[in-house]
Design an enzyme around this catalytic site. Sequence first.
Site, PDB file in Angstrom:
ATOM      1  N   HIS A 240       0.872  -1.055  -0.023  1.00 59.93           N
ATOM      2  CA  HIS A 240       0.124  -0.023  -0.006  1.00 59.93           C
ATOM      3  C   HIS A 240       0.977   1.203   0.045  1.00 59.93           C
ATOM      4  O   HIS A 240       0.446   2.459  -0.432  1.00 59.93           O
ATOM      5  CB  HIS A 240      -0.855   0.035   1.114  1.00 59.93           C
ATOM      6  CG  HIS A 240      -0.228   0.239   2.339  1.00 59.93           C
ATOM      7  ND1 HIS A 240      -0.127  -0.716   3.444  1.00 59.93           N
ATOM      8  CD2 HIS A 240      -0.073   1.261   2.929  1.00 59.93           C
ATOM      9  CE1 HIS A 240       0.369  -0.328   4.513  1.00 59.93           C
ATOM     10  NE2 HIS A 240       0.589   1.126   4.381  1.00 59.93           N
ATOM     11  N   ASP A 280       0.228  -7.920   1.657  1.00 59.79           N
ATOM     12  CA  ASP A 280       0.536  -6.400   1.558  1.00 59.79           C
ATOM     13  C   ASP A 280       2.200  -6.065   1.662  1.00 59.79           C
ATOM     14  O   ASP A 280       2.570  -5.609   2.461  1.00 59.79           O
ATOM     15  CB  ASP A 280       0.108  -5.640   2.924  1.00 59.79           C
ATOM     16  CG  ASP A 280       0.072  -4.017   2.693  1.00 59.79           C
ATOM     17  OD1 ASP A 280       0.463  -3.711   1.628  1.00 59.79           O
ATOM     18  OD2 ASP A 280      -0.217  -3.429   3.776  1.00 59.79           O
ATOM     19  N   SER A 347       4.851   2.063   7.966  1.00 59.14           N
ATOM     20  CA  SER A 347       4.448   0.981   7.099  1.00 59.14           C
ATOM     21  C   SER A 347       5.597   0.456   6.075  1.00 59.14           C
ATOM     22  O   SER A 347       6.312   1.051   5.340  1.00 59.14           O
ATOM     23  CB  SER A 347       3.325   1.360   6.347  1.00 59.14           C
ATOM     24  OG  SER A 347       2.096   1.773   6.914  1.00 59.14           O
TER      25      SER A 347
END
Length: 398
Positions: A240, A280, A347
Amino acid sequence: MSDVDQNLKSLVFRACLVAVWSDSSASSDERKHLSHLIETLADNEDERKALNELRLQDQNEGQVLAEAAQLGAQEKAYVLDTCLDTIASDKRLRLEELRFLRALRKTCGVGFWAYHKKLCAAQRKSRARLALDVLWRVRGIALAASIWLVCIPLVAYFVLHKSVITPEEECTGKDIVVAILDPQHAEAATLESGEAVFAQARKAIVRVVIFRNYEPFASGSGFVIGEDDLGTVYVVTNRHVVHGADRMKGRPWDWARIEVEQESGARFDATLDFYSREHDVALLAVEGMGPYAETIKLNLRSNLQVGQAVYAIGSPIGLKHTFTAGVVSALRDIYLQTDATIYSGSSGGPILDQHGALCGIATKSYEVKDYGFALYADTILDVLKERQQHTAKAAPED
């Protein structure tokens, strides 16, 4: 202003950022409106600087909506009205923008007709019109229904053959050499302190920044996992974080670039090598970084225990290469839960153990303290297998 008021300002601005980037683009009018919004919200230079820093951070739509749900009725209406004005400033209302506004409307508890009244008022105020994608969506519903009835066999073929829907990868196809930690080996010594862990990992960690038309619009964290026989270095980050960079390749009016920055400040251009359909996780290929980088070994889930010390390295809220300590809070089915600080911008960053080895990839954060999640290091092996299968399928037949 009170702390509550400052938090509301931050939430309002983050909601507007999510709204603006919901269609993966930001017009000059929207950028001007965001700049004007900063001047409207900020009471002093510190607040103005904090809001400007938010513009470079990766905003999580789900997190913003969850925070908005906790507000009072008056504050919810303020958030929705501000987002409506920001979106309408572009003079065009697009499908993805309207989708986010509908989600925000439901979160804020605003009724259907009340929402449309607000939307029409915002349109009149800025003279905004529905973009072609919205108009064509309405006109295309009837046509799509007819085509579906006529072309069911063709549609079924494409649904059953997922291989025709491929991400725009530039996979090198080269084997990536990774190292797996053997806790019983003599080299797997426990490092004495967090300082030693950071010193060992510092050359492997990077900040990932996505540029569109020379302007940064997303950022995250990553780490070096290995290299191929030609010396190309491969960096792991969250999918993402780089989402949307691959889609811009086919749009002649957009120019996208991925950059990784080491803790030393050295910067290198990167390309999207592969991203997983199942996890992810994305792989970036970086040329010229080999002499300056070191790889991180993997410590698999079977070696982890609840309560053991772990360390997170990332760039939370735009603070580059931040090092925090914690423990393994729980070993969930898919995620490692930890109380080490994981926040927006972290992230894709590494979660390291006391050996300086990778035991997780930071992927989810929450406003609640001591509540973060990371994918297990084992996931990287799954992604490399998926990449290998993709490479074999894409290879030309003899």
